[in-house]
Write an enzyme that holds these catalytic residues in place. Sequence first.
Site, PDB file in Angstrom:
ATOM      1  N   ASP A  92      29.590  43.798  33.169  1.00 20.36           N
ATOM      2  CA  ASP A  92      28.190  43.529  32.825  1.00 20.36           C
ATOM      3  C   ASP A  92      27.250  44.596  33.396  1.00 20.36           C
ATOM      4  O   ASP A  92      26.035  44.390  33.469  1.00 20.36           O
ATOM      5  CB  ASP A  92      27.759  42.155  33.373  1.00 20.36           C
ATOM      6  CG  ASP A  92      28.245  40.998  32.508  1.00 20.36           C
ATOM      7  OD1 ASP A  92      28.871  41.260  31.474  1.00 20.36           O
ATOM      8  OD2 ASP A  92      27.996  39.838  32.870  1.00 20.36           O
ATOM      9  N   ASP A  97      37.350  39.547  42.390  1.00 20.28           N
ATOM     10  CA  ASP A  97      36.074  40.245  42.495  1.00 20.28           C
ATOM     11  C   ASP A  97      36.331  41.707  42.846  1.00 20.28           C
ATOM     12  O   ASP A  97      37.428  42.078  43.270  1.00 20.28           O
ATOM     13  CB  ASP A  97      35.192  39.586  43.558  1.00 20.28           C
ATOM     14  CG  ASP A  97      34.549  38.293  43.065  1.00 20.28           C
ATOM     15  OD1 ASP A  97      34.615  38.022  41.848  1.00 20.28           O
ATOM     16  OD2 ASP A  97      33.988  37.552  43.907  1.00 20.28           O
ATOM     17  N   ASP A 155      35.631  43.663  45.258  1.00 22.10           N
ATOM     18  CA  ASP A 155      35.956  44.102  46.619  1.00 22.10           C
ATOM     19  C   ASP A 155      37.289  43.565  47.120  1.00 22.10           C
ATOM     20  O   ASP A 155      37.599  43.685  48.304  1.00 22.10           O
ATOM     21  CB  ASP A 155      34.835  43.708  47.587  1.00 22.10           C
ATOM     22  CG  ASP A 155      34.483  42.226  47.511  1.00 22.10           C
ATOM     23  OD1 ASP A 155      34.691  41.621  46.442  1.00 22.10           O
ATOM     24  OD2 ASP A 155      33.988  41.661  48.505  1.00 22.10           O
ATOM     25  N   ASP A 190      32.423  28.519  40.474  1.00 23.86           N
ATOM     26  CA  ASP A 190      33.782  28.234  40.914  1.00 23.86           C
ATOM     27  C   ASP A 190      33.915  26.815  41.462  1.00 23.86           C
ATOM     28  O   ASP A 190      34.850  26.086  41.143  1.00 23.86           O
ATOM     29  CB  ASP A 190      34.239  29.254  41.952  1.00 23.86           C
ATOM     30  CG  ASP A 190      33.177  29.542  43.023  1.00 23.86           C
ATOM     31  OD1 ASP A 190      32.127  28.873  43.025  1.00 23.86           O
ATOM     32  OD2 ASP A 190      33.407  30.423  43.859  1.00 23.86           O
TER      33      ASP A 190
END
Length: 496
Positions: A93, A148, A150, A241
């Site tokens: 995005d 994600d 990281d 989540d």
Amino acid sequence: MYLNLVIIIIYSVALVLIFMYALAQLNLLVNYLSAQKKKAKTPFLDFNNPDKVPYVTIQLPVFNEEYVMERLLKNIALMDYPKDKLEIQVLDDSTDNTVKTTSAQIKALEKQGLDIVHICRTNREGFKAGALKEGLKIAKGEFIAIFDADFLPQTDWLKKTIPHFTDDNIGVVQTRWGHINRNYSTLTKIQAFALDAHFTLEQVGRNSKGHFINFNGTAGVWRKECILDAGNWEGDTLTEDLDLSYRAQLKNWKFEYLEDVVTPAELPVVISAARSQQFRWNKGGAENFRKMMWRVLKSKNISPKTKLHGVLHLLNSTMFLNVLIVGILSIPMLYIKNEYAHLKPYFYVMSFFVISTIIFFVCYWHMYKRSYGGGFKNFIKYIGMFFTFFSIAMGFSLHNSIAVIEGHIGKRSEFVRTPKFNIKTLKDSWKGNKYLKKNISINVIFEGLLMLYFAFGMYSAFIVGDQGGDFGLFPFHLMLFIGFGFVFFKSLTSKA
């Protein structure tokens, strides 16, 4: 007198709620210790038999990740899993130049034989939840692994998690987060300390007794059927989540938490990044309390004890509000205590609630011991870490309470991503990170004022009473002073 009564009532209610939360944590500790004695064996899956190996889609939801995007894709490309049964979706995005650089890297990986697709939306509707939902429409996998930007899973990560789905009732397998920069600073140490408690005591403590746990947004795998059966991803809360986790478990899907499978990740090294992450998590928790509480209480499929733990779980973030209330009211309570002698029995009873701190101390020690080992030296280190963590956590209480209040009253806000840094050691610099906020929130000013307020609380200990002072609350006010001082000064100085 009426104002004093109101203060006493509010103060007492907040203390009781904190005590209830502490008792719930103690119960989770008992569950955790019990679970350590009954370690289950990993189910077997024959990865040499192509007919037995399920198709997996790895989803990588990203947004403006200049500093970690290359590292992420290189790491995922090393995943040890049959290439003909693996698809990678980069759900991008981004609105900056990383779209081009990511696209170039993806093309290079395609030439290496990876089935990898770059999905770019024209809008950020639903934010992360919207991106995951969009990718799910065309996902080939029976199972959906999510990371994600990281996170750096080990190459055998899928081989350690996918076998657990041999039980058809399992909808999610969640792994424990590791911290590649745990010792970077005091800030990263206390974040790791808090997350370790969540990923040991809370996740294991709940999961071992069949209580509801949550997928942590990353480093886990979903059965695609489970996502669809639970109603798919929804973007009406900031913690999509937690939302989907509860909807799935209310549909009788089981979650499996793997404490021994660690997925390394990077902690925020700048307080502004930690603040944005904390705000999202705490507001999202309150939003999910509003959304899911009655569904949990009305459910006929779960036990009363699971309902109780579920409600307390959804109220986790609200504890910051109770801590803030107790802290602010503790100073007028100090004066009330010394003005009205007939209330002494009440204050004797209230002092009993110091046991809440003792419970937290015991619970967190078991978590700390698991990571660092026991022994006298480690225990002394733990004492320092515990009080540092507690002080700074209380320093975040105003910031997090605002998030909680906004969540409970239904105030909507955008999904604010946590800036990533690609930082492991003190030699690495976060200066110049273009994603960091340049402005200082008005909340920081109030945190500075609260620092001074609790300095007055410490001063008050010397002047109240007729017997040379009242120092019962002095350690509490000292911790609040240190915590708000840390958050205030770090917020002023940690700017890009």
